[in-house]
Enzyme design. Structure first.
Site, PDB file in Angstrom:
ATOM      1  N   LYS A 141       0.873  -1.157   0.076  1.00  0.00           N
ATOM      2  CA  LYS A 141       0.127  -0.069   0.089  1.00  0.00           C
ATOM      3  C   LYS A 141       0.891   1.197   0.120  1.00  0.00           C
ATOM      4  O   LYS A 141       2.026   1.371   0.555  1.00  0.00           O
ATOM      5  CB  LYS A 141      -0.890   0.095   1.132  1.00  0.00           C
ATOM      6  CG  LYS A 141      -2.004   0.997   1.280  1.00  0.00           C
ATOM      7  CD  LYS A 141      -2.887   0.787   2.433  1.00  0.00           C
ATOM      8  CE  LYS A 141      -3.730   2.030   2.613  1.00  0.00           C
ATOM      9  NZ  LYS A 141      -4.788   1.638   3.776  1.00  0.00           N
ATOM     10  N   SER A 168      -9.472   1.447   2.939  1.00  0.00           N
ATOM     11  CA  SER A 168      -8.671   2.351   2.125  1.00  0.00           C
ATOM     12  C   SER A 168      -7.750   1.585   1.370  1.00  0.00           C
ATOM     13  O   SER A 168      -7.056   2.066   0.338  1.00  0.00           O
ATOM     14  CB  SER A 168      -7.961   3.434   3.078  1.00  0.00           C
ATOM     15  OG  SER A 168      -6.884   2.849   3.968  1.00  0.00           O
ATOM     16  N   SER A 215      -9.830  -0.827   7.414  1.00  0.00           N
ATOM     17  CA  SER A 215      -9.119  -0.858   5.953  1.00  0.00           C
ATOM     18  C   SER A 215      -8.517  -2.208   5.478  1.00  0.00           C
ATOM     19  O   SER A 215      -8.264  -2.071   4.326  1.00  0.00           O
ATOM     20  CB  SER A 215      -8.147   0.350   5.818  1.00  0.00           C
ATOM     21  OG  SER A 215      -8.841   1.486   6.091  1.00  0.00           O
TER      22      SER A 215
END
Length: 598
Positions: free
Chosen positions: A78, A152, A176
């Protein structure tokens, strides 16, 4: 083409590590820069440099193939987690910089042989559960492109679900690392806070942030976590595992469920979760409704209280100097943090502590809490109309987890009637991560869905690995299930693993003048296999368990019929002089049964 699961990848290339270069040439051809799940894709030179480091160490003899548990495994990161030499943007181009050092978790994974192939899209500054708050575009759901991917950690979930990498790293503050797993039919681990280091991770809320892991299988998630996890003295919120938690759930799991389930009128999600609950009961689990009000109150604290000011602190300088460069929804959330005072922050902490204590007390009699990963899902178009309200709905069963210091694992569940995934999440006290994974592996095998959005099925399980945080003990007499001293194990979070037998080099004796009656096990050149039970006891509890064992018994190392060595009960030879040899009965329970019936 999709890559294998982690275990299949390692098995393939362990025999021929030199073939990794060709494998990556093919893999790189499948990674498209038009795919907005990626923010950055590693160049040929960046991939080659990582592979060269591994292959040179093997070819030079400095390391063996077996020294790399994640040999050549491709993974994604990420884009709020640092990878040396690759830009970190947090989905904000104006914020982008290039770190010269790997985040601790990335460094540990690289050291185990894994290879970073790119950085993934996310809700900007990891603020959101939707996957649409990014200037790089909304990441689409892998089953229906009209729907959101969840965030996210949107890109990290997407590339795993499509089989582009074996696993990926995300982050989880409010869900997330779970919501995108649920929306894409994959596994997402939200580990105990402090197990995986946050050094080199751009903070969202430092007190609650966790690095999360996505993979197609629970076994792969667990394997990655064991490599990436561990205390990091460079992270002030890193923690040592106290090694007091059970290795797995009870033989008959007892799960809490919310007494009032909210699906926001989503009949498809409601029906899917009802199927999953029925499946759990069919598999022998006990489901007990509990008052969910404290969980709901704590969940509301994360975005509708002073805790949001942590996000303001995390990006404060950038927010002050370049607010126009931020996603409008993210900027509005961050700006809300300015509305709270220091007094509000302290009161928020007092409220958190009170609710967290109540929540942990409620869960004390259960193996875990079972909830829908998300109560509903929305299209990308719908999310544009209600970006805050629908985001809040997604966090109904996730937002409280980190505030209450719990760990969680999102698992594939029964699909919705409209063909979209509807995952479930199991939530347990801190440091119960291993137990979550043990149940998750059994659950995934039982439900047997295709993995992610691929056509792959769950591979055959590999050999079981004994937890490094537990001691496997062979029990032969009064500590067996149903016997009078079994409580000395169960009260220390020891769990039954399986029945087994020793090697054929032991004799069993009924000891004289013991209360309660006990046997003695002794090694002998002329013996036979003796029935035992294997239990895993937390390391921190092992010493006090041993301290309760009276002479002439003690704990030594036993050899099992399959050649495995475990700790187990042994007896001093002096006590065997007036003992009764009961070897022929094959075990203590058999002796007692026949003895009493004679």
């Amino acid at each position: 083409m999709s890559v294998s699961t982690l275990s299949e990848w390692v098995l393939t290339y362990r025999q021929q590590p030199q073939q990794l270069v060709a494998a990556y040439q093919q893999l790189n051809a499948n990674l498209s820069r038009d795919d907005n799940a990626w923010i950055y894709i590693a160049s040929h030179d960046e991939i080659h440099a990582q592979l060269t480091t591994i292959l040179h160490a093997i070819n030079s003899g400095d390391k063996q193939v077996g020294d790399y548990p994640l040999l050549g495994v491709p993974f994604a990161v990420k884009d709020n987690i640092d990878v040396a030499g690759m830009p970190t943007s947090a989905a904000c181009p104006a914020f982008t910089w290039t770190p010269q050092q790997d985040a601790t978790v990335v460094a540990r994974l690289k050291g185990a042989g894994a290879v970073v192939v790119g950085k993934t899209n996310l809700d900007q500054f990891a603020t959101g559960l939707v996957g649409t708050r990014s200037p790089f575009g909304a990441v689409k759901n892998t089953f229906n492109p009209d729907y959101v991917s969840g965030g996210s950690s949107s890109g990290s979930a997407s590339v795993v679900a499509r089989g582009l990498v074996c696993f990926s790293l995300g982050t989880d503050t409010a869900g997330s690392g779970r919501v995108p797993a649920g929306f894409n039919n994959i596994v997402g681990l939200k580990p105990t806070k402090g197990w995986l280091s946050n050094k080199g991770v751009l903070p969202a809320c430092r007190l609650n942030d966790c690095v999360s892991i996505f993979a197609l299988t629970v076994a792969d998630v667990q394997a990655v976590a064991e490599v990436a996890g561990g205390y990091d003295p460079q992270d002030p919120y890193s923690r040592h595992n106290p090694k007091t938690s059970p290795a797995r759930f009870s033989e008959t799991p007892r799960f809490a469920i919310p007494d009032k389930l909210e699906f926001f009128a989503d009949i498809h999600s409601e029906a899917a979760f009802a199927k999953t609950l029925a499946r759990l009961e069919q598999q022998g689990a006990e489901l007990v409704p509990i008052d969910f009000s404290a969980f709901t109150q704590l969940a509301e604290q994360l975005y509708y209280g002073a805790w949001v000011a942590e996000r303001t602190v995390a990006v404060g300088e950038f927010f002050r100097n370049q607010p126009e460069e931020m996603d409008p929804t993210v900027r509005g959330i961050v700006a809300n943090g300015l509305n709270y005072t220091a007094c509000d922050a302290w009161q928020a902490e007092y409220t958190r502590a009170e609710l967290a204590q109540k929540i942990n007390a409620q869960l004390a009699g259960f193996d875990a809490l079972v909830v829908p990963t998300s109560p509903t899902i929305h299209t990308i178009a719908e999310m544009a109309q209600e970006p805050v309200r629908f985001n809040s709905q997604f966090g109904t069963y996730t937002n409280f987890t980190n505030l209450a210091d719990l760990c969680a694992q999102a698992l594939p569940g029964d699909f919705r009637d409209d063909g979209l995934p509807a995952g479930i999440t199991l939530i347990a006290p801190a440091w119960h991560d291993r137990a979550l994974s043990q149940f998750g592996m059994a659950w995934q095998a039982a439900i047997n869905l295709p993995l992610g959005a691929t056509d792959k099925l769950l591979p055959a399980p590999g050999a079981e690995k004994i937890s490094s945080n537990h001691v496997r003990v062979a029990v032969v007499g009064a500590h067996l299930r149903g016997m009078p001293l079994n409580h000395q194990l169960t009260t220390r979070n020891a769990v039954f693993i399986k029945e087994a037998r020793t090697a054929a080099s032991y004799r069993l004796y009924a000891l004289a003048n013991t209360q309660p009656a006990k046997p003695g096990l002794a090694r002998s050149q002329e013996g036979q296999p003796i029935a035992v039970e294997l239990w895993d006891i937390p390391q921190a509890c092992f010493g006090e368990f041993v301290a309760e064992i009276p002479a002439p018994l003690g704990i030594g190392t036993l050899t099992l019929e399959d050649g495995e060595s475990v700790k187990g009960f042994i007896c001093e030879s002096i006590a065997l002089a007036d003992a009764t040899d009961i070897t022929a009965w094959g075990g203590w329970k058999a002796w007692l049964a026949r003895h009493h019936s004679a």
